[in-house]
Write a protein that holds these residues in place. Structure first.
Motif, PDB file in Angstrom:
ATOM      1  N   THR A  17       0.813  -1.104  -0.150  1.00  0.00           N
ATOM      2  CA  THR A  17      -0.089  -0.258   0.048  1.00  0.00           C
ATOM      3  C   THR A  17       0.826   1.294   0.209  1.00  0.00           C
ATOM      4  O   THR A  17       2.200   1.244   0.102  1.00  0.00           O
ATOM      5  CB  THR A  17      -1.203  -0.008   1.437  1.00  0.00           C
ATOM      6  OG1 THR A  17      -2.166   1.190   1.012  1.00  0.00           O
ATOM      7  CG2 THR A  17      -0.363   0.191   2.577  1.00  0.00           C
ATOM      8  N   ARG A  19       0.648   5.819   1.192  1.00  0.00           N
ATOM      9  CA  ARG A  19       0.115   6.657   1.875  1.00  0.00           C
ATOM     10  C   ARG A  19      -1.001   7.279   1.120  1.00  0.00           C
ATOM     11  O   ARG A  19      -2.306   7.508   1.924  1.00  0.00           O
ATOM     12  CB  ARG A  19       1.346   7.904   2.458  1.00  0.00           C
ATOM     13  CG  ARG A  19       0.388   8.904   3.264  1.00  0.00           C
ATOM     14  CD  ARG A  19       0.243   8.345   4.359  1.00  0.00           C
ATOM     15  NE  ARG A  19      -0.606   9.298   5.067  1.00  0.00           N
ATOM     16  CZ  ARG A  19      -0.353   9.896   6.552  1.00  0.00           C
ATOM     17  NH1 ARG A  19       0.875   9.517   6.844  1.00  0.00           N
ATOM     18  NH2 ARG A  19      -0.872  10.860   7.015  1.00  0.00           N
ATOM     19  N   CYS A  64      -2.723  -2.445   4.999  1.00  0.00           N
ATOM     20  CA  CYS A  64      -1.650  -1.925   5.747  1.00  0.00           C
ATOM     21  C   CYS A  64      -0.896  -3.323   6.021  1.00  0.00           C
ATOM     22  O   CYS A  64       0.520  -3.355   6.091  1.00  0.00           O
ATOM     23  CB  CYS A  64      -2.002  -1.423   7.063  1.00  0.00           C
ATOM     24  SG  CYS A  64      -2.452   0.409   6.650  1.00  0.00           S
ATOM     25  N   ILE A 140      -3.093   1.075  13.269  1.00  0.00           N
ATOM     26  CA  ILE A 140      -1.987   1.607  12.149  1.00  0.00           C
ATOM     27  C   ILE A 140      -1.018   2.340  12.852  1.00  0.00           C
ATOM     28  O   ILE A 140       0.305   2.260  12.712  1.00  0.00           O
ATOM     29  CB  ILE A 140      -2.878   2.599  11.201  1.00  0.00           C
ATOM     30  CG1 ILE A 140      -3.638   1.519  10.392  1.00  0.00           C
ATOM     31  CG2 ILE A 140      -2.010   3.126  10.219  1.00  0.00           C
ATOM     32  CD1 ILE A 140      -4.704   2.212   9.227  1.00  0.00           C
ATOM     33  N   HIS A 143       1.858  -0.145  14.507  1.00  0.00           N
ATOM     34  CA  HIS A 143       2.405  -0.985  13.518  1.00  0.00           C
ATOM     35  C   HIS A 143       2.981  -0.321  12.268  1.00  0.00           C
ATOM     36  O   HIS A 143       3.887  -0.951  11.871  1.00  0.00           O
ATOM     37  CB  HIS A 143       1.482  -2.143  13.252  1.00  0.00           C
ATOM     38  CG  HIS A 143       1.166  -2.947  14.521  1.00  0.00           C
ATOM     39  ND1 HIS A 143       1.946  -3.974  15.439  1.00  0.00           N
ATOM     40  CD2 HIS A 143      -0.026  -2.935  15.397  1.00  0.00           C
ATOM     41  CE1 HIS A 143       1.581  -3.939  16.539  1.00  0.00           C
ATOM     42  NE2 HIS A 143       0.131  -3.732  16.412  1.00  0.00           N
ATOM     43  N   TYR A 144       2.241   0.521  11.624  1.00  0.00           N
ATOM     44  CA  TYR A 144       2.639   1.242  10.490  1.00  0.00           C
ATOM     45  C   TYR A 144       2.551   2.792  10.541  1.00  0.00           C
ATOM     46  O   TYR A 144       1.651   3.419  10.231  1.00  0.00           O
ATOM     47  CB  TYR A 144       1.622   0.988   9.386  1.00  0.00           C
ATOM     48  CG  TYR A 144       1.561  -0.734   9.317  1.00  0.00           C
ATOM     49  CD1 TYR A 144       2.576  -1.325   8.657  1.00  0.00           C
ATOM     50  CD2 TYR A 144       0.569  -1.379  10.094  1.00  0.00           C
ATOM     51  CE1 TYR A 144       2.516  -2.669   8.495  1.00  0.00           C
ATOM     52  CE2 TYR A 144       0.710  -2.790   9.754  1.00  0.00           C
ATOM     53  CZ  TYR A 144       1.482  -3.375   9.088  1.00  0.00           C
ATOM     54  OH  TYR A 144       1.606  -4.857   8.957  1.00  0.00           O
ATOM     55  N   SER A 146       4.082   5.227   9.551  1.00  0.00           N
ATOM     56  CA  SER A 146       4.470   6.260   8.382  1.00  0.00           C
ATOM     57  C   SER A 146       3.118   6.064   7.721  1.00  0.00           C
ATOM     58  O   SER A 146       2.819   6.916   6.902  1.00  0.00           O
ATOM     59  CB  SER A 146       5.436   5.364   7.406  1.00  0.00           C
ATOM     60  OG  SER A 146       5.016   4.381   6.925  1.00  0.00           O
ATOM     61  N   LEU A 147       1.885   5.251   7.879  1.00  0.00           N
ATOM     62  CA  LEU A 147       0.805   5.308   7.475  1.00  0.00           C
ATOM     63  C   LEU A 147      -0.400   5.953   8.116  1.00  0.00           C
ATOM     64  O   LEU A 147      -1.557   6.086   7.950  1.00  0.00           O
ATOM     65  CB  LEU A 147       0.271   4.060   6.999  1.00  0.00           C
ATOM     66  CG  LEU A 147       1.139   3.216   5.987  1.00  0.00           C
ATOM     67  CD1 LEU A 147       0.747   2.042   5.757  1.00  0.00           C
ATOM     68  CD2 LEU A 147       1.322   4.128   4.502  1.00  0.00           C
TER      69      LEU A 147
END
Length: 149
Positions: A17, A19, A64, A140, A143-144, A146-147
């Motif tokens: 994925t 952004r 994600c 999110i 764990h992610y 940047s997203l």
């Protein structure tokens, strides 16, 4: 069901994925949650619109996690199965099961009959979709990052 089984059955594909993709899904989710809260909206429309927000939230979490649901038979059912594989915890699995139950009614609302849902059912779905949004966005962020929004 596992990611391996979903992949083998061509229900999902591996996906990286971006952004932009996640933010586009956020825009759809935000629109649907706002629209579902409009005064005077019928219970059926509120229900279907809140349902779509939950569906898009599932797709966002799945993206994600590195997958995309394949289009075809079950393209509304698979996201609620697959999102249970994302580490959203017990509450996430319960909400996915709830939304899958709502999926069947949403199908009737959109394709077969009017006046199928009550105000209570529709408002409950909206509340659960908002709860799911918080759960997914927190996941999110953890764990992610940047997203994250």
């Amino acid at each position: 069901m596992s990611w391996r089984q979903l992949l083998a059955n061509n229900h999902v594909r591996r996906h990286v994925t971006s952004r932009e993709e996640v933010d586009n899904l956020r825009s759809v989710i935000e629109r649907d949650l706002k629209d579902a809260a409009l005064p005077g909206l019928s219970a059926d429309r509120l229900f279907a619109t809140a349902y779509n927000a939950a569906l898009q939230l599932s797709k966002m979490a799945i993206a994600c996690a590195g997958y995309r649901v394949a289009f075809g038979p079950g393209h509304h059912q698979i996201p609620f199965e697959a999102v249970k594989l994302v580490a959203l915890g017990k509450n996430g699995r319960k909400l996915a099961d709830y939304f899958d139950t709502c999926r069947r009614k949403r199908n009737i609302v959109d394709y077969d009959k009017a006046n199928v849902t009550s105000d209570t059912e529709a408002n409950e779905l909206l509340q659960k979709a908002e709860e799911f949004r918080q759960l997914v966005e927190n996941w999110i962020r953890q764990h992610y990052a940047s997203l994250a929004p």
